[in-house]
Each structure stands twice: as structure tokens, then as C-alpha cells.
Design an enzyme around this catalytic site. Structure first.
Site, PDB file in Angstrom:
ATOM      1  N   GLU A  26       0.916  -1.237   0.099  1.00 19.29           N
ATOM      2  CA  GLU A  26      -0.108  -0.213   0.104  1.00 19.29           C
ATOM      3  C   GLU A  26       0.739   1.316   0.017  1.00 19.29           C
ATOM      4  O   GLU A  26       0.226   2.185  -0.477  1.00 19.29           O
ATOM      5  CB  GLU A  26      -1.097   0.054   1.001  1.00 19.29           C
ATOM      6  CG  GLU A  26      -1.778  -1.116   1.329  1.00 19.29           C
ATOM      7  CD  GLU A  26      -2.744  -1.399  -0.113  1.00 19.29           C
ATOM      8  OE1 GLU A  26      -3.087  -0.188  -0.732  1.00 19.29           O
ATOM      9  OE2 GLU A  26      -3.073  -2.455  -0.412  1.00 19.29           O
ATOM     10  N   HIS A  29       1.591   2.281  -3.332  1.00 24.32           N
ATOM     11  CA  HIS A  29       0.430   3.104  -3.979  1.00 24.32           C
ATOM     12  C   HIS A  29       0.541   4.608  -3.268  1.00 24.32           C
ATOM     13  O   HIS A  29       0.341   5.539  -4.276  1.00 24.32           O
ATOM     14  CB  HIS A  29      -0.925   2.533  -3.756  1.00 24.32           C
ATOM     15  CG  HIS A  29      -1.353   1.365  -4.131  1.00 24.32           C
ATOM     16  ND1 HIS A  29      -0.987   0.997  -5.572  1.00 24.32           N
ATOM     17  CD2 HIS A  29      -1.565   0.081  -3.807  1.00 24.32           C
ATOM     18  CE1 HIS A  29      -1.175  -0.286  -6.113  1.00 24.32           C
ATOM     19  NE2 HIS A  29      -1.603  -0.537  -4.933  1.00 24.32           N
TER      20      HIS A  29
END
Length: 444
Positions: A26, A29
Site C-alpha cells: 500500500e 500506491h
């Protein structure tokens, strides 16, 4: 440290490694999204109820109760419907799928106001959107490369076998037995009865000096029911023991390393060797990871058949394929077995188990990389596929001198996302059950 504690440590290492892999995915991202100016409202590891969270700036960072994934929430993931600027569900959207698409679009539109409209994800150039969505899988690929380098170049890869005993089986089980523990009725193995221990280095058998495990295996198989002398080195000291190999049925292993279904009667001691560790040059690491990616991709392509095989093993008598899909519980069990060292260990035993545990974490990251690139929502690959299709559409419109078609409406893929999510839930339940009733076991 007892065996149960070692199992717990192994499972904890696997769980922590998986959680960190998801968290770093994550981050892959998050960082480009913030760098490109997209407003990120949440960074979460896990799903379900929030256990802990803290807001820093405009982003809430937290951990949720179910550690089976994670997400970041960016505003404007779905572009507005063409000719529908107010984002309302229209009366004409009476179909179930159309209503689902419009509800998803409306929920996304309610996350931000006009002051943040310029920071919406869909307003970014196509290449920047691809960078954001590919960032997570790329981080997992890099983690796989680093972990593989540590396991194979730092510790060493298991290439062949040594004369050091890794395991001494406590009892003799028939070749057809599915039992994994010894009972009071099972006879002790000749190795256990003679006093062999893990970490012993075999130097001779029946008066013949041995230089390879293959040679020792042949001598053991040819000797049965007669006492023979076996020479070992234990903690640097020579030792000679008397051992009586027994005749027993053992499965015949094919060239592919799998049981052929046939068995043969041979001499048997009940020992297994420690693989010989040799460091691999760093230049070979990309090739090793590439083979792992190819292997996982093959599993994904044949996933329906692989899951059918898992169901056959879980609900029938078929053997579980060790190279097939495995769930979180199965990963934990493998990690526990990998960390359950014999009572007496050598540095080679510890390093070999560390190699396999780190390789397991590397394999998890390869799986996260491949699965997240599946070109369907809700995977990252679904958004990447939408962005690539947008490039094709815009190029075609430029060539044909047509108006810019605008962003590809990935919200139309939400019905597919819901269907895929249901399939993933079903797959997880099947793997959970299979990992409990018919777990994948380590070879040897």
C-alpha cells in the site's frame, strides 16, 4: 526452546512478514499518489472494524481487524458519468448492474467537494495513474528480489544433500500411512533405536567410508536385518554405533520429485539429510524470481483446475499438490514446520531452515505481485487495464480526428469486481478448510 514455541515463532514470523508485505504494497500506491497531488483520505492495513488509527494531515492511517489485505482511499477513483455532472442515480438506471455502477460512482463522488476536484485520481494523466496502481505490485516484486537474494546469496541455496542428518524419525510408518505423528504401537526406527541424533555427520557404514548421501543411501538399501557399524562425527568427536536396518516399503519417487504411486521393499534407517547450502551469485537472482513469477502465473491461469484438485483432496482421497494454491492457515503451518528445529542442531540446520522460511516470504510477495496484476477489478491490474485501454482509445481518436473520449469509466467494471470478490471469498473458505483437514506437508 521447545517445539511448540518454535512453531509459534515460525507462524508469527510468517504473519508479520505477510502484514509488512501488505503494508509496503500500500505504501507503493501511497507515495506516488501523494507525489502526484492526489488526495488520499485513508491508508489501511486489513479489512473490517478498525483496531487503531491516527490522522496525520489529510490522511487517516490505521490497522483493521482482518489482516487479509489493505487499501488506500484516493478521491475520484471513478470519473463522472458523461452528460451527468451532478453524479445522481438516474431514473433510467433501472437495471441491476447499471444501478450498481451508478451507486459506486455516487459513493465516490460524495468523498470530496468542489475545492478538491482538481486532486481527483481520474484527472491525472494516464501514465501517472498507471504508476500509482502499479506501485504496489512493483514493491512486492522488489521485496521478493531482496528476500530471495538474502536466502540464496546471503545464506545459500540447497543444492544436493550433505552427510549431516537433518532429521531422525522416531517411528516406522507404512508407506501407505497418512499419519503424521507416532503412536505407542509404532515401532522405533533403527536410527532412533541406535541413538543417532540430528546434526550427526555420517562418515562410514558397514566399514565402508562414505563420501556422498547417494552412496550411503545405496548401502542402507542393500543392508537389512543384520547389525552393522555406522560411523558418525558428533560435535567434532568420532563415534561408532551399531544399527540394524529393517526391511520396509518406501514410496518410489519419480524424476519430477513426486511419488509415483508404487512402492519398493528396501533397507531403512529413518533418517533424512540436510541439504548442502551453496551461495548463489547475485546475477542469478532475477532468473530465480522470474521462474517463481512464471510458476505463480501458471497457477493463476489454471486456477479453476487447481481449486478443483484442492477440493478433491479436501473432500476425497486425492493427495494435496504441494505446488498448488495454499491459504493463510497453510502458510502458517508451513512456517511453523520450517521453524521447528530438531532438539540438537548445527549452524547448517539453522541456516537451512532460515533459508526456507525467508524463501517462503519471498514466494508470498511473488504471489502478491502476480495476483494484483490480474486485469480485473478489484485488483490493481483492473485499473491498469482500464488506463491502457484509455491510451488505445485516445490514440485511435487522434488518428481518426475524433473528439477526446475522456477517461475510461472503470466504474462499469464494478459488477465484475463484486463477482470476483465473491469468488475470492469462496476460494479462501475452500483453502481454509483444505489447510485444516488436508494440509500441505514439507517433503522429507
Amino acid at each position: 526452546m521447545n517445539e511448540v514455541l518454535l512453531w509459534v515463532v515460525g507462524i508469527a514470523v510468517a504473519a508479520l512478514g505477510l502484514a509488512l508485505s501488505i503494508a509496503l504494497h500500500e505504501v507503493g500506491h501511497l507515495l506516488p499518489a501523494k507525489r502526484f497531488g492526489v488526495k488520499v483520505t485513508q491508508y489501511m492495513v486489513g479489512f473490517g472494524p478498525t483496531l487503531f488509527s491516527r490522522r496525520r494531515g489529510e490522511t487517516e492511517y490505521g490497522v483493521k481487524a482482518v489482516p487479509l489485505g489493505g487499501y488506500i482511499r484516493m478521491i475520484g477513483m471513478f470519473p463522472p458519468a458523461r452528460n451527468d455532472p451532478d453524479q445522481r442515480v438516474r431514473a433510467s438506471s433501472t437495471g441491476r448492474w447499471a444501478l450498481m455502477v451508478e451507486e459506486a460512482r455516487q459513493a465516490g463522488a460524495e468523498e470530496f467537494g468542489p475545492e478538491d476536484a482538481h486532486r481527483a485520481f481520474y484527472r491525472l494523466p494516464v501514465l501517472k495513474r498507471i504508476v500509482i496502481m502499479a506501485g504496489g505490485p512493483v514493491v512486492n516484486l522488489l521485496l521478493a528480489v531482496v528476500l530471495t537474494a538474502v536466502a540464496f546469496s546471503g545464506i545459500g541455496a540447497a543444492t544436493g544433500t550433505s552427510l549431516t542428518l537433518a532429521e531422525v524419525n522416531r517411528c516406522v510408518l507404512p508407506a501407505t500411512s497418512t499419519a503424521t505423528t507416532c503412536s505407542s504401537e509404532d515401532p522405533a526406527t533403527p536410527a532412533a533405536a541406535a541413538g543417532l541424533l540430528p546434526g550427526d555427520v555420517v562418515t562410514s557404514f558397514a566399514g565402508t567410508p562414505v563420501t556422498s548421501w547417494e552412496q550411503l543411501q545405496g548401502l542402507i538399501r542393500a543392508a537389512a536385518e543384520e547389525p552393522v557399524a555406522i560411523g558418525v562425527e558428533r560435535r567434532g568427536e568420532p563415534l561408532t554405533l551399531t544399527i540394524i536396518p529393517i526391511r520396509t516399503e518406501r514410496p518410489v519417487i519419480g524424476d519430477d520429485g513426486r511419488p509415483t504411486g508404487r512402492s519398493v521393499v528396501v533397507g531403512f534407517l529413518g533418517v533424512s539429510p540436510l541439504p548442502s547450502l551453496q551461495r548463489v551469485p547475485l546475477t542469478e537472482i532475477p532468473g530465480i524470481v522470474g521462474q517463481q513469477v512464471e510458476g505463480v502465473a501458471g497457477v493463476v491461469v489454471r486456477l479453476p483446475q487447481r481449486l478443483y484438485d484442492v477440493a478433491q483432496a479436501a473432500f476425497g482421497s486425492e493427495a494435496r499438490d504441494p505446488n498448488g494454491p495454499i491459504g493463510v492457515v497453510g502458510i502458517g503451518r508451513l512456517a511453523g514446520e520450517l521453524n521447528a528445529l530438531p532438539q540438537q542442531t548445527t549452524s547448517d540446520v539453522v541456516l537451512e531452515r532460515a533459508n526456507r522460511l525467508i524463501s517462503l516470504l519471498a514466494g508470498l510477495n511473488v504471489a502478491l505481485f502476480v495476483f494484483n496484476l490480474i486485469p480485473l477489478l478489484p485488483f490493481d491490474g483492473g485499473h491498469i487495464a482500464g488506463a491502457l485501454w484509455e491510451i488505445v482509445k485516445k490514440a485511435f481518436c487522434r488518428l481518426t480526428r475524433r473528439p477526446d473520449p475522456g477517461p475510461v469509466d472503470v466504474a462499469k467494471g464494478m459488477p465484475v469486481a463484486y463477482a470476483v470478490s465473491l469468488l475470492l471469498i469462496g476460494m479462501s473458505v475452500l483453502l481454509l478448510y483444505a489447510d485444516i483437514v488436508r494440509p500441505v506437508r514439507l517433503p522429507g
